[in-house]
Design a protein around this motif. Structure first.
Motif, mmCIF file in Angstrom:
data_model
loop_
_atom_site.group_PDB
_atom_site.id
_atom_site.type_symbol
_atom_site.label_atom_id
_atom_site.label_comp_id
_atom_site.label_asym_id
_atom_site.label_seq_id
_atom_site.Cartn_x
_atom_site.Cartn_y
_atom_site.Cartn_z
ATOM 1 N N ARG A 247 0.966 -1.121 0.055
ATOM 2 C CA ARG A 247 0.141 -0.162 -0.069
ATOM 3 C C ARG A 247 0.923 1.401 -0.111
ATOM 4 O O ARG A 247 0.281 2.350 -0.402
ATOM 5 C CB ARG A 247 -0.934 0.189 1.160
ATOM 6 C CG ARG A 247 -1.883 -1.253 1.094
ATOM 7 C CD ARG A 247 -2.905 -1.373 2.182
ATOM 8 N NE ARG A 247 -3.415 -0.025 2.579
ATOM 9 C CZ ARG A 247 -4.176 0.111 3.482
ATOM 10 N NH1 ARG A 247 -3.971 -0.633 4.759
ATOM 11 N NH2 ARG A 247 -4.778 1.417 3.543
ATOM 12 N N SER B 63 0.753 5.054 -1.326
ATOM 13 C CA SER B 63 1.505 6.370 -0.623
ATOM 14 C C SER B 63 3.030 6.014 -0.927
ATOM 15 O O SER B 63 3.442 5.252 -1.409
ATOM 16 C CB SER B 63 1.248 5.758 0.753
ATOM 17 O OG SER B 63 0.062 6.400 1.139
ATOM 18 N N CYS C 106 5.880 4.053 8.784
ATOM 19 C CA CYS C 106 4.480 3.310 8.643
ATOM 20 C C CYS C 106 3.346 3.903 9.725
ATOM 21 O O CYS C 106 2.242 3.913 9.249
ATOM 22 C CB CYS C 106 4.949 1.635 8.853
ATOM 23 S SG CYS C 106 5.873 0.847 7.693
ATOM 24 N N LEU D 255 -0.135 2.475 8.436
ATOM 25 C CA LEU D 255 0.066 1.044 7.745
ATOM 26 C C LEU D 255 0.931 -0.122 8.610
ATOM 27 O O LEU D 255 1.615 0.513 9.252
ATOM 28 C CB LEU D 255 0.776 1.195 6.415
ATOM 29 C CG LEU D 255 0.078 1.848 5.156
ATOM 30 C CD1 LEU D 255 0.913 2.258 4.231
ATOM 31 C CD2 LEU D 255 -1.412 1.481 4.963
ATOM 32 N N GLU D 256 0.631 -1.142 8.334
ATOM 33 C CA GLU D 256 1.594 -2.353 8.923
ATOM 34 C C GLU D 256 2.565 -2.357 8.079
ATOM 35 O O GLU D 256 2.664 -2.125 6.897
ATOM 36 C CB GLU D 256 0.678 -3.664 8.740
ATOM 37 C CG GLU D 256 -0.642 -3.557 9.776
ATOM 38 C CD GLU D 256 -0.139 -3.606 11.039
ATOM 39 O OE1 GLU D 256 0.883 -3.979 11.666
ATOM 40 O OE2 GLU D 256 -1.117 -2.941 11.902
ATOM 41 N N GLU E 168 2.616 -4.216 4.684
ATOM 42 C CA GLU E 168 2.109 -3.311 3.486
ATOM 43 C C GLU E 168 2.922 -2.376 2.847
ATOM 44 O O GLU E 168 2.554 -1.523 1.974
ATOM 45 C CB GLU E 168 0.744 -2.665 3.966
ATOM 46 C CG GLU E 168 -0.146 -3.482 4.797
ATOM 47 C CD GLU E 168 -1.256 -2.829 5.544
ATOM 48 O OE1 GLU E 168 -2.544 -3.048 4.940
ATOM 49 O OE2 GLU E 168 -1.101 -1.723 6.130
ATOM 50 N N VAL E 169 4.235 -2.492 3.129
ATOM 51 C CA VAL E 169 5.229 -1.245 2.989
ATOM 52 C C VAL E 169 6.333 -1.935 1.996
ATOM 53 O O VAL E 169 6.773 -2.904 2.565
ATOM 54 C CB VAL E 169 5.500 -0.322 3.925
ATOM 55 C CG1 VAL E 169 6.430 0.614 3.665
ATOM 56 C CG2 VAL E 169 4.042 0.512 4.480
#
Length: 178
Positions: free
Chosen positions: A10, A52, A114, A119-120, A123-124
């Motif tokens: 994400r 993002s 994060c 976000l977790e 997810e990055v």
């Protein structure tokens, strides 16, 4: 079709020097900022996909007294002017021996980015040009992709789980993981 154990990416974090812009050691001069080939197009495509973006950058020139914060801020503003807005910036001002938790390969800047993005870490992703970038991502539980330059050491390339020839290839790899 994504696997249930692989969360969708994400957000994509980028190293600054040698990844987004040509590395000018301890650069405090905005006029010297030169984007890497295709950096703008790649960032635009990442943003169009609704992901993002952020920058995580070791800036030991601050700790060494070679730069002041205003210079780093001006260079970063020039990066944004050339490459578009980033959702988050993380800068480590420390030197190698300072023992901080933020200087890559430590995961502190990834964790902080994060948190700011909500976000977790799974997810990055973090794209960078040296082993410390990938190591910081993996230490945080994020996905690391190495985009080697002529300065990247061969052992860093052989240790990296994901390697891409350029920024566009790195983003393609990440989107395939999603």
């Amino acid at each position: 079709m994504g696997s249930s154990k692989t969360p969708q990416i994400r957000a994509v974090l980028f190293d600054r020097d040698g990844t987004l812009v040509v590395d000018v050691p301890y650069n405090g001069e905005p006029a010297l900022v030169r984007p890497m080939p295709d950096a703008k197009a790649v960032l635009d495509s990442v943003r169009r996909k609704g992901l993002s973006t952020g920058v995580v950058s070791n800036q030991s020139g601050l700790g060494r007294g070679l730069l002041v914060q205003a210079q780093v801020d001006q260079v970063n503003a020039r990066v944004e002017q050339l490459l578009g807005p980033f959702d988050v910036w993380e800068i480590c001002p420390h030197m190698d021996g300072d023992g901080c938790g933020c200087r890559k390969p430590a995961p502190g800047m990834v964790y902080s980015a994060c948190r700011k993005l909500g976000l977790e870490t799974s997810e990055v992703a973090l794209i960078g040009d040296i082993g410390a970038d990938v190591e910081a991502a993996e230490a945080a539980g994020a996905v690391g992709v190495l985009v080697p330059t002529p300065l990247t050491r061969p052992e860093e390339v052989s240790r990296a789980r994901l390697v891409a020839p350029d920024l566009a290839g790195a983003v393609r790899l990440l989107l395939e993981l999603a």
